[in-house]
Design a protein around this motif. Structure first.
Motif, PDB file in Angstrom:
ATOM      1  N   PRO A 134       0.557  -1.231  -0.134  1.00  0.00           N
ATOM      2  CA  PRO A 134       0.087   0.133   0.052  1.00  0.00           C
ATOM      3  C   PRO A 134       0.738   1.400  -0.355  1.00  0.00           C
ATOM      4  O   PRO A 134       0.060   2.802  -0.869  1.00  0.00           O
ATOM      5  N   GLU A 135       2.045   1.408   0.379  1.00  0.00           N
ATOM      6  CA  GLU A 135       3.018   2.284   0.363  1.00  0.00           C
ATOM      7  C   GLU A 135       3.034   2.664  -0.683  1.00  0.00           C
ATOM      8  O   GLU A 135       3.647   4.277  -1.079  1.00  0.00           O
ATOM      9  N   ILE A 136       2.960   1.952  -2.214  1.00  0.00           N
ATOM     10  CA  ILE A 136       3.524   2.489  -2.848  1.00  0.00           C
ATOM     11  C   ILE A 136       2.322   2.644  -3.804  1.00  0.00           C
ATOM     12  O   ILE A 136       2.510   3.538  -4.800  1.00  0.00           O
ATOM     13  N   LEU A 137       1.509   1.668  -3.949  1.00  0.00           N
ATOM     14  CA  LEU A 137       0.565   1.465  -4.824  1.00  0.00           C
ATOM     15  C   LEU A 137      -0.713   2.537  -4.654  1.00  0.00           C
ATOM     16  O   LEU A 137      -1.316   2.787  -5.668  1.00  0.00           O
ATOM     17  N   GLU A 138      -1.337   2.772  -2.882  1.00  0.00           N
ATOM     18  CA  GLU A 138      -1.587   3.689  -2.718  1.00  0.00           C
ATOM     19  C   GLU A 138      -1.919   5.462  -2.962  1.00  0.00           C
ATOM     20  O   GLU A 138      -2.326   5.723  -3.400  1.00  0.00           O
ATOM     21  N   PRO A 139      -0.611   5.712  -3.097  1.00  0.00           N
ATOM     22  CA  PRO A 139      -0.191   7.228  -3.571  1.00  0.00           C
ATOM     23  C   PRO A 139      -0.288   7.265  -5.213  1.00  0.00           C
ATOM     24  O   PRO A 139      -1.037   7.915  -6.579  1.00  0.00           O
ATOM     25  N   GLN A 140       0.180   5.668  -5.932  1.00  0.00           N
ATOM     26  CA  GLN A 140      -0.191   5.636  -7.316  1.00  0.00           C
ATOM     27  C   GLN A 140      -1.591   6.088  -7.038  1.00  0.00           C
ATOM     28  O   GLN A 140      -2.083   6.110  -8.553  1.00  0.00           O
ATOM     29  N   MET A 141      -2.187   4.989  -6.797  1.00  0.00           N
ATOM     30  CA  MET A 141      -4.235   4.874  -7.336  1.00  0.00           C
ATOM     31  C   MET A 141      -4.699   6.269  -6.949  1.00  0.00           C
ATOM     32  O   MET A 141      -5.570   6.879  -7.466  1.00  0.00           O
ATOM     33  N   ARG A 142      -4.288   7.108  -5.728  1.00  0.00           N
ATOM     34  CA  ARG A 142      -4.735   8.595  -6.006  1.00  0.00           C
ATOM     35  C   ARG A 142      -4.769   9.249  -6.817  1.00  0.00           C
ATOM     36  O   ARG A 142      -5.336   9.720  -7.410  1.00  0.00           O
ATOM     37  N   ARG A 143      -3.185   8.940  -7.735  1.00  0.00           N
ATOM     38  CA  ARG A 143      -3.048   9.832  -9.038  1.00  0.00           C
ATOM     39  C   ARG A 143      -3.857   9.938 -10.189  1.00  0.00           C
ATOM     40  O   ARG A 143      -4.035  10.546 -10.664  1.00  0.00           O
ATOM     41  N   TRP A 144      -3.880   8.577 -10.270  1.00  0.00           N
ATOM     42  CA  TRP A 144      -5.070   7.297 -11.179  1.00  0.00           C
ATOM     43  C   TRP A 144      -6.604   7.964 -10.929  1.00  0.00           C
ATOM     44  O   TRP A 144      -7.016   8.818 -12.322  1.00  0.00           O
ATOM     45  N   ALA A 145      -6.479   8.135  -9.400  1.00  0.00           N
ATOM     46  CA  ALA A 145      -8.260   8.318  -9.601  1.00  0.00           C
ATOM     47  C   ALA A 145      -8.643   9.774 -10.145  1.00  0.00           C
ATOM     48  O   ALA A 145      -9.949  10.048 -10.689  1.00  0.00           O
ATOM     49  N   VAL A 146      -7.304  10.681 -10.526  1.00  0.00           N
ATOM     50  CA  VAL A 146      -7.397  12.401 -10.923  1.00  0.00           C
ATOM     51  C   VAL A 146      -7.166  12.587 -12.236  1.00  0.00           C
ATOM     52  O   VAL A 146      -6.981  13.208 -12.948  1.00  0.00           O
ATOM     53  N   ASP A 147      -7.083  10.979 -13.167  1.00  0.00           N
ATOM     54  CA  ASP A 147      -5.857  11.097 -14.117  1.00  0.00           C
ATOM     55  C   ASP A 147      -7.111  11.966 -15.735  1.00  0.00           C
ATOM     56  O   ASP A 147      -8.064  11.351 -15.143  1.00  0.00           O
ATOM     57  N   GLU A 148      -5.753  12.137 -16.500  1.00  0.00           N
ATOM     58  CA  GLU A 148      -7.066  12.400 -17.788  1.00  0.00           C
ATOM     59  C   GLU A 148      -7.865  11.086 -18.610  1.00  0.00           C
ATOM     60  O   GLU A 148      -9.084  10.336 -18.712  1.00  0.00           O
ATOM     61  N   ASP A 149      -7.229  10.013 -17.794  1.00  0.00           N
ATOM     62  CA  ASP A 149      -7.850   8.392 -18.835  1.00  0.00           C
ATOM     63  C   ASP A 149      -8.674   8.162 -18.077  1.00  0.00           C
ATOM     64  O   ASP A 149      -8.824   7.622 -17.007  1.00  0.00           O
ATOM     65  N   HIS A 150     -10.029   8.027 -18.374  1.00  0.00           N
ATOM     66  CA  HIS A 150     -10.892   7.417 -17.291  1.00  0.00           C
ATOM     67  C   HIS A 150     -10.560   5.839 -17.077  1.00  0.00           C
ATOM     68  O   HIS A 150     -11.416   5.589 -16.212  1.00  0.00           O
TER      69      HIS A 150
END
Length: 230
Positions: A134-150
């Motif tokens: 989670p320490e690596i993936l959770e920040p990444q998922m937060r970035r993906w959550a606001v990404d332009e790619d749906h």
């Protein structure tokens, strides 16, 4: 990497041999796919991969990733990409499931850009990585959550499906709130699906979430509360 090439050739030959051409047009229409199908039903594909994964073991992580990428990038038929996803989830290669594979899964999500690819990768590949690291993936998922790619966004929303008590409600909230105003069908459906699944473990939380977010689409609300007592 002869073992990779041998494996990929065997996959292509096997799929061609298992093809049912009469089924291919219907499968292609159902998936709205630009890429053609061989017409290999899932049970036949599973029988084929069970044999090929046993007959052509990949000796190291480099070969494993190379085989998955080659099948994915050079696919002429949609079933080849299904086998690439199947390969990444096979028990023989479970020991290599770590955050370094996220770039492979991201490629599948972004270039696949359709639910049959994305949902399997999001829930069965990215989700377990999130729970393991989670320490690596959770920040990444937060970035993906606001990404332009749906499709990245959908992944961030649905990747915790199946997590049960291991879910991160803060991440789920963030991912959903980032897309509440979006009109995209797959985002709205994904929000409802993620909430409906979480309601199996914590229906009160889901009810509060829906009540606190009047901007949720009717579709998302309907899905979220499907099994929640009124």
């Amino acid at each position: 990497m002869d073992n990779v090439d041998d494996f990929v050739r065997a996959v292509r030959t096997g799929l061609a041999s298992a093809a049912e051409p009469a089924k291919a047009p219907g499968m292609r229409r159902y998936m709205k796919s630009e890429m053609p199908f061989h017409g290999v039903p899932k049970p036949a594909r599973e029988r084929l991969t069970r044999r090929l994964f046993a007959d052509f073991p990949l000796p190291d992580k480099e070969s494993f990733v190379a085989a998955a990428r080659k099948l994915w990038r050079e696919a002429g038929f949609r079933e080849e990409r299904y086998v690439a996803i199947d390969l990444t989830g096979h028990r023989l290669y479970r020991r290599w499931q770590e955050s370094s594979l996220l770039s492979l899964y991201e490629e599948m999500i972004v270039t696949g850009a359709w639910w049959d690819y994305v949902d399997e990768v999001a829930i069965r590949r990215v989700g377990p990585l999130l729970r393991a690291e989670p320490e690596i993936l959770e920040p990444q998922m937060r970035r993906w959550a606001v990404d332009e790619d749906h499709w990245r966004r959908r992944t961030a929303i649905i990747c915790q499906i199946g997590a049960k008590d291991d879910i991160d409600p803060g991440l789920l909230t963030f991912a959903i709130e980032a897309s509440i105003g979006e009109q995209d069908f797959f985002l709205r459906k994904g929000i409802g699906w993620a909430l409906r699944q979480h309601a199996r473990s914590d229906p009160a939380w889901v009810r509060r979430f829906v009540d606190d977010h009047p901007g949720l689409s009717p579709m998302s609300v309907r899905e979220a509360l499907k099994h929640v007592a009124r």
